[in-house]
Design an enzyme around this catalytic site. Structure first.
Site, short mmCIF file in Angstrom:
data_model
loop_
_atom_site.label_atom_id
_atom_site.label_comp_id
_atom_site.label_asym_id
_atom_site.label_seq_id
_atom_site.Cartn_x
_atom_site.Cartn_y
_atom_site.Cartn_z
N THR A 268 -8.10 -2.70 5.67
CA THR A 268 -7.55 -1.61 6.48
C THR A 268 -8.59 -1.06 7.46
O THR A 268 -8.29 -0.79 8.61
CB THR A 268 -7.10 -0.46 5.56
OG1 THR A 268 -8.08 -0.35 4.53
CG2 THR A 268 -5.75 -0.72 4.97
N PHE A 399 -2.77 7.35 6.12
CA PHE A 399 -3.41 7.19 4.82
C PHE A 399 -2.46 7.49 3.65
O PHE A 399 -2.89 7.71 2.52
CB PHE A 399 -4.64 8.09 4.72
CG PHE A 399 -5.78 7.63 5.60
CD1 PHE A 399 -6.59 6.57 5.21
CD2 PHE A 399 -6.01 8.21 6.84
CE1 PHE A 399 -7.63 6.13 6.02
CE2 PHE A 399 -7.04 7.78 7.65
CZ PHE A 399 -7.85 6.73 7.25
N CYS A 406 -4.35 7.68 0.03
CA CYS A 406 -5.55 6.84 0.00
C CYS A 406 -6.75 7.56 -0.62
O CYS A 406 -7.16 8.61 -0.15
CB CYS A 406 -5.91 6.42 1.42
SG CYS A 406 -7.35 5.37 1.46
C1 HEM Z 1 -8.56 2.89 7.65
C2 HEM Z 1 -8.69 2.61 6.38
C3 HEM Z 1 -7.61 2.79 5.34
C4 HEM Z 1 -6.27 3.00 5.45
C5 HEM Z 1 -5.47 3.05 6.75
C6 HEM Z 1 -5.73 3.14 4.13
C7 HEM Z 1 -4.39 3.39 3.87
C8 HEM Z 1 -3.88 3.62 2.60
C9 HEM Z 1 -2.52 3.99 2.31
C10 HEM Z 1 -1.43 4.19 3.35
C11 HEM Z 1 -2.40 4.14 0.98
C12 HEM Z 1 -1.14 4.53 0.23
C13 HEM Z 1 -0.33 3.31 -0.09
C14 HEM Z 1 1.01 3.61 -0.72
O1 HEM Z 1 1.52 4.72 -0.65
O2 HEM Z 1 1.57 2.65 -1.29
C15 HEM Z 1 -3.69 3.84 0.43
C16 HEM Z 1 -3.98 3.86 -0.92
C17 HEM Z 1 -5.19 3.46 -1.44
N1 HEM Z 1 -6.33 3.17 -0.74
FE1 HEM Z 1 -6.58 3.19 1.23
N2 HEM Z 1 -6.73 2.99 3.25
C18 HEM Z 1 -7.91 2.80 3.93
C19 HEM Z 1 -9.17 2.62 3.41
C20 HEM Z 1 -9.45 2.54 2.07
C21 HEM Z 1 -10.76 2.35 1.51
C22 HEM Z 1 -12.04 2.23 2.32
C23 HEM Z 1 -10.59 2.29 0.16
C24 HEM Z 1 -11.63 2.12 -0.89
C25 HEM Z 1 -12.84 2.52 -0.76
C26 HEM Z 1 -9.19 2.45 -0.11
C27 HEM Z 1 -8.61 2.44 -1.36
C28 HEM Z 1 -7.30 2.80 -1.63
C29 HEM Z 1 -6.75 2.87 -2.97
C30 HEM Z 1 -7.48 2.55 -4.25
C31 HEM Z 1 -5.42 3.29 -2.85
C32 HEM Z 1 -4.44 3.55 -3.96
C33 HEM Z 1 -4.51 4.98 -4.35
C34 HEM Z 1 -3.59 5.31 -5.50
O3 HEM Z 1 -2.40 4.94 -5.47
O4 HEM Z 1 -4.09 5.93 -6.39
N3 HEM Z 1 -8.52 2.61 1.06
N4 HEM Z 1 -4.58 3.55 1.42
#
Ligand code: HEM
Ligand SMILES: Cc1cc2nc3c(=O)[nH]c(=O)nc-3n(C[C@H](O)[C@H](O)[C@H](O)COP(=O)(O)OP(=O)(O)OC[C@H]3O[C@@H](n4cnc5c(N)ncnc54)[C@H](O)[C@@H]3O)c2cc1C
Ligand SMILES: Cc1cc2nc3c(=O)[nH]c(=O)nc-3n(C[C@H](O)[C@H](O)[C@H](O)COP(=O)(O)O)c2cc1C
Length: 1058
Positions: A268, A399, A406
């Site tokens: 991402t 996010f 996120c």
């Molecule tokens: C521009 C960068 C990023 C974007 C656009 C992004 C976007 C998202 C989105 C939209 C979700 C929610 C997904 C859902 O509702 O099904 C999410 C969840 C998550 N993201 Fe990111 N993310 C980014 C960077 C990161 C980074 C750098 C990490 C780790 C260091 C990360 C780890 C996670 C994790 C572990 C989840 C799941 C959280 C949960 O359900 O507890 N993401 N992300």
């Protein structure tokens, strides 16, 4: 009463499986949203999925009491590797809560600040790589940003080095992951039986999972053997105890989470960085403002954590890029209770418990109700000065939302800021291909595809030392990098020729100078103006040849103009010696020559020395080529005195030797963004005896997308007959082959055998009017008997050459005694230009096909010669048959020349002949929307042609059908059958006749579109001014014109086929 949720037509059993593009589902969602609106449903193998596209619905569904994260079909597949890791865990899985509570503190502000060294370590590796590449190497930013973000998450959170920058290919983990995510997506839309028999695919899937698992094992083993000095995410997972359950995380869940972070933590963020770079390069003003902010606030020092979140413009750029390019483009939720009713803009909809509802962030971020009519434009300003904070709740959701939002957001946000600042401190980025239009690649995430840049090291301030392994540091003020490819051999002096050109005139003139340079004692470098932004060389004369488009620069000159206009230091251009030649057209009265003039003035105002007066070429006048020739003569005269360059008779530009005809012919592409489209259908729209108009349907090259109103640029070949005429006049047989070598950069294929037929077909314009200089050259070569006739042409150039478009070939045929050979002829002929055609279809009809509506130029030659005049591109296109390949590229039209996002806004469209092309696309779009059940306003179409039975394009077909559908009310003007068009001969007559409807449409908020020749536009404007006078009771012409300009602001768009 709830409103039924519309559904696109499907097929038995599969339902809508094939409605969605397998490789790019987000594009299908975007188009279906244009067609069906804020909500629609899909049937996937019998299961209902609800697709949500409006802000209003998303805002209501961002409520954790009523809606909960749904593990979509796609994510269920991803569980094959990531099982109950944070991202893919079902809401009720206990390990989610444990891991969430344990890991949240690892992503707090202080913890993320603590990761600064690791982040900068990897950022330095990227910057070093780009420094070493230099300004001429193509860089794939998505690939390098993937290296950056994968290595950064592994180093910062797992203390593990992947060393992706030391590998030619991406890290094996990244390759396996991309394939795994792609296949997971495909599996979710595949029948289980089919899946079972795909043994090879299944084996590859398992192998990819194993590859990813191996890295996780290595990281864990490494940690157990050598625990890091500073505790990291792995330490917390291995040793931490959840406060609520008093339990540790099971090893399997630790593995799942490590994999989750490796996947979610890089894909991402690398997409986000690539989108930011893409949008900045497409928007020079934003690029300049960001650079200014970085230069002012940080300057040359190393960025620190104190700078994070302190650069408002950078934050606005990132937020806006994430609005248009949310790298996680959708998320899935489901109602917690049954019979959930949600209220949208157009009704109330009933949703059922456990039913997947896909919130398409990509579409919601384009909802005009929140973002306005200019939703598709990249405008960081809409996120500045409190506007971001004032957005309605949940309008910006890249996010995700709530507890399942996120966890890595602060990590990504800091990492991206540090990377972008470091990059723009050191480089000016330019697109390898300035006409590149966004292509998206989708796996679980989206990112720009086939997008390449070049990184020109900044020389306007001392470079910073990165780390000890960095490239040698250049001294401040050294010659700009752009000079590096000039090797002034044989005592030739360096010079630089830059062009800003959309349709090839300025480029062709620039090419002429470069080809002639060696004979004048110079070795010239040829490049686009954008390559010279911030880097105008001082060690040789600089010549700039450029055009204007609606007063704005050509696509490959935007960054240069933005820079030249805004540079601050009074002596910014001191030491530069230059000359400017402008290509323009006096039809654009108020912006004639705007860009060349602006550049000429800006350079002088900031200390550059003008070597020659600005040259002015008016494409509408007989003097266009002559003006260039005269300017060029002036340039060489001045350069010889100023630089003491010696004219060399030996240094001829092109050397030609005849080689064996058996050598395979060379095939060269001339325009980088062009692909091969395939002709599906080519049919005549007009009756016998009328100037032919064609309808051509093309399957676009793979990955090409368009909007209604965009253009298709075509790289044509000359009509075969014209080429044969030239071959015959040169006395060459049809198999003749030559090999060209050149002492200067040239647009001809060099160093390999090429057939003369191919060369004359594809590389030169054979029918442009001869220039005065061409005629002088012919006079020099001609025997006495031909002198008088040639001199007469020179003396009466405007009437006898330019107006009748007498070409060099025409003259040579008329004067068979002139002994001209191929080499000198090639010198005279300009390079083949692309031609643009308005696309006459809508992607809602078919996103991978486009149609053209074409007027074929085939008429008795104005010169009176017996040969009819055949237009190059229209003859070429008219000759194509189904299956033929065409070199083409989609080019966007002006932002205003697209149908408004809201189909409820009526249109008033005015056109004649093939000017109907874009209007057909608009109407086709609206017809598709109407059929999908959307509220579509009826539009007025004023269309001019000769006769209802001869050239009333699509009159009995689509126009009739769309009129019956209530989408359009056609008001024709038949110039040769006025009795059948209410006595009106031309469209402006018809507008006058139907003025009541025009005024009513205006009052209903209609947008006006005019397309066709400049003459039509003039007539229409005059009629509308008369209308304004009448309706508003004004007698003064100027006052009426002013009022018209005022009331039509933002509501009147024109497209002129020059
Ligand atoms: C521009 C960068 C990023 C974007 C656009 C992004 C976007 C998202 C989105 C939209 C979700 C929610 C997904 C859902 O509702 O099904 C999410 C969840 C998550 N993201 Fe990111 N993310 C980014 C960077 C990161 C980074 C750098 C990490 C780790 C260091 C990360 C780890 C996670 C994790 C572990 C989840 C799941 C959280 C949960 O359900 O507890 N993401 N992300
Ligand atoms: C933004 C844009 C959109 C366009 N969209 C469309 C479209 O949708 N459909 C469409 O049909 N066209 C369209 N055009 C026009 C198109 O690009 C070409 O200019 C047109 O097809 C002619 O190209 P050609 O190569 O066939 O002719 P060329 O070889 O370029 O010849 C055209 C030139 O020859 C001159 N000429 C014409 N007839 C004669 C004659 N009898 N004797 C001597 N000289 C003559 C013309 O004045 C013109 O200067 C568009 C143009 C622009 C700029
Ligand atoms: C859509 C369009 C808009 C134009 N706008 C202007 C303008 O504002 N001022 C001007 O002098 N010429 C204008 N022109 C004319 C071009 O600058 C002229 O054709 C020039 O030769 C193009 O140069 P190029 O082939 O190097 O791109 C316009 C042409 C087109 C097709």
């Amino acid at each position: 009463m709830t409103t039924p949720i519309p559904q696109p037509p499907g097929v038995p059993f599969l339902g809508n499986v094939n409605t969605i593009d397998r490789d790019l589902p987000i594009k299908s969602f975007e188009l279906l949203t244009q067609q069906y609106g804020e909500i629609f449903q899909l049937n996937i193998f019998g299961a209902r999925r609800i697709i949500i596209n409006s802000y209003k619905l998303q805002a209501e569904m961002s409520d954790e009491k009523r809606f909960i994260k749904n593990i979509s079909a796609n994510l269920k597949q991803v569980r094959a590797a990531a099982s109950d890791g944070l991202f893919t865990a079902f809401p009720d899985e206990p390990n989610w809560g444990k891991a969430h509570r344990l890991l949240m503190p690892c992503f707090g502000t202080a913890a993320i600040f603590g990761m600064y060294d690791g982040m900068m370590d990897i950022i330095d590796q990227l910057v070093t790589k780009w420094e070493r590449f230099g300004p001429h190497e193509d860089i794939d930013p998505a690939a390098d940003f993937t290296r950056l973000t994968l290595d950064a998450i592994a180093l910062c959170s797992m203390s593990y080095r992947l060393n992706s920058f030391y590998r030619e290919e991406p890290h094996p983990f990244a390759i396996a992951m991309t394939d795994f995510l792609l296949e997971s997506g495909r599996r979710s839309a595949r029948n289980a039986l089919v899946q079972a028999i795909m043994t090879q695919t299944n084996a590859k899937y398992e192998a990819d999972i194993a590859t990813m698992g191996q890295l996780v094992s290595s990281i864990l083993e490494d940690h157990k053997i050598r625990p890091p000095a500073k505790p990291d995410l792995v330490t917390v997972m291995l040793n931490g105890v959840d406060k609520e359950t008093r339990e540790k995380l099971p090893e399997e869940n630790i593995r799942a989470n490590l994999l989750t972070f490796l996947i979610a933590g890089h894909e991402t963020t690398s997409g986000m960085l690539t989108f930011v770079v893409y949008y900045l390069l497409k928007n020079p003003e934003a690029m300049r403002k960001l650079r200014d902010e970085i230069d002012t606030k940080i300057g040359g020092r190393r960025v620190t954590t104190k700078d994070v979140n302190q650069l408002p413009y950078l934050l606005a750029v990132m937020r806006e890029a994430m609005r248009l390019g949310p790298t996680a483009p959708a998320r899935s939720v489901t109602p917690i209770h049954d019979d959930a009713v949600v209220t949208g803009n157009n009704g109330q909809y009933l949703l059922h418990k456990d039913e997947p509802c896909i919130l398409v962030t990509f579409n919601v971020h384009r909802d005009p109700k929140v973002w306005g009519d200019d939703v598709l434009e990249f405008k960081p300003e809409r996120m500045l000065d409190g506007k971001f904070e004032a957005l309605p709740p949940n309008a910006w959701q890249p996010f995700g939302f709530g507890l399942r939002g996120c966890i890595g957001r602060p990590f990504a946000w800091q990492e991206a800021q540090l990377a972008l600042i470091s990059i723009f401190q050191r480089f000016d980025l330019v697109m390898r291909d300035p006409t590149y239009e966004l292509e998206i690649k989708q796996t679980l995430t989206i990112k720009p595809h086939n997008f390449y840049v070049r990184a020109i090291p900044r020389t306007d301030r001392p470079r910073m030392l990165l780390n000890p392994s960095s490239a040698p540091i250049a001294a401040p003020g050294e010659p700009a990098q752009i000079a590096s490819d000039v090797s002034p051999a044989n005592g030739l002096k360096p010079m630089y020729v830059f062009y800003g050109s959309n349709t090839g005139n300025s480029e062709s003139f620039a090419q002429r100078i470069v080809s002639a340079a060696p004979t004048h004692g110079f070795a010239a470098t040829l490049s686009t103006l954008d390559m010279a932004a911030e880097h105008l060389p001082k060690d040789g004369p600089v010549l700039i040849l450029t055009a204007s488009f609606e007063g704005l620069p050509a696509d490959n000159a935007k960054h240069f103009v933005e820079w030249a206009e805004n540079v601050k230091a009074a002596d910014a251009f001191a030491g530069i010696k230059y000359g400017v030649f402008g290509c323009g057209n006096t039809d654009w009265v108020s912006t004639y020559q705007r860009v060349p003039k602006l550049i000429d003035d800006a350079l002088e105002a900031r200390g550059a020395i003008r070597l020659v007066d600005r040259g002015v070429g008016d494409a509408a006048s007989a003097e266009f080529f002559d003006a260039f020739d005269k300017w060029e003569e002036m340039v060489w005269a001045k350069l010889s005195t100023e630089y003491g360059a010696v004219k060399s008779e030996q240094a001829v530009g092109l050397e030609i030797k005849t080689v064996s005809s058996s050598v395979v012919r060379a095939e060269l592409l001339r325009q980088r963004d062009m692909g091969f489209g395939t002709v599906i259908e080519n049919k005549v729209l007009t009756a016998e005896g009328h100037p032919p108009k064609m309808h051509i349907e093309l399957a676009l090259p793979e990955g090409f997308t368009y909007r209604a109103g965009d253009y298709l640029a075509i790289l044509p070949t000359n009509p075969e007959r014209t080429v044969r005429r030239a071959m015959a006049r040169l006395n060459l047989d049809s198999d003749a082959e030559i090999e060209i070598s050149s002492t200067a950069p040239t647009h001809f294929p060099t160093g390999k055998p090429v057939s003369v037929f191919n060369l004359l077909s594809g590389y030169v314009e054979l029918q442009q009017p001869a220039t005065q200089r061409d005629l002088e050259a012919l006079i020099a070569a001609a025997p006495e008997t031909a002198q008088a006739a040639l001199k007469d042409l020179v003396a009466n150039y405007a009437d006898k050459v330019f107006a009748p478009r007498l070409s060099v070939l025409d003259v040579l045929e008329e004067q068979p005694s002139i002994p001209l050979t191929l080499g000198p002829l090639l010198h005279m002929l300009p390079a083949m230009r692309i031609r643009q055609y308005s696309i006459s279809s809508s992607p809602l009809w078919n996103p991978t096909h486009a149609t053209l509506t074409l007027a074929v130029v085939d008429a008795p030659a104005r010169s009176g010669r017996t040969e009819p005049y055949l237009g190059v591109a229209s003859t070429y296109l008219a000759s194509l048959r189904g299956g033929d390949k065409v070199q083409c590229a989609v080019r966007p039209s002006a932002a205003a020349f697209h149908p408004p996002t809201d189909p409820g806004v009526p249109l008033v469209m005015i056109c004649a002949g093939s000017g109907l092309a874009p209007m057909r696309g608009f109407l086709q779009e609206r017809a598709e929307q109407k059929r999908a059940g959307r509220a579509v306003a009826a539009s007025l179409l004023f269309f001019g042609c000769r006769d209802p039975r001869g050239d009333f394009l699509y009159g009995d077909a689509e126009l009739k059908e769309w009129a019956e559908l209530g989408v359009v009310d056609v008001r024709p003007a038949f110039s040769r059958c006025v009795g059948e068009s209410a006595g009106c001969r031309y469209v402006h007559d018809r507008i006058g006749h139907d003025k009541a409807e025009v005024v009513a449409a205006y009052d209903a908020g209609a947008k006006f579109f005019v397309c066709g020749s400049g003459r039509i536009l003039q007539g229409v404007k005059e009629t509308i001014v008369e209308l304004v006078k009448e309706v508003r009771g004004i007698s003064d012409e100027v006052e009426a014109q002013k009022l018209l300009n005022h009331i039509m602001q933002g509501r009147f768009a024109t497209d002129i086929f020059e």
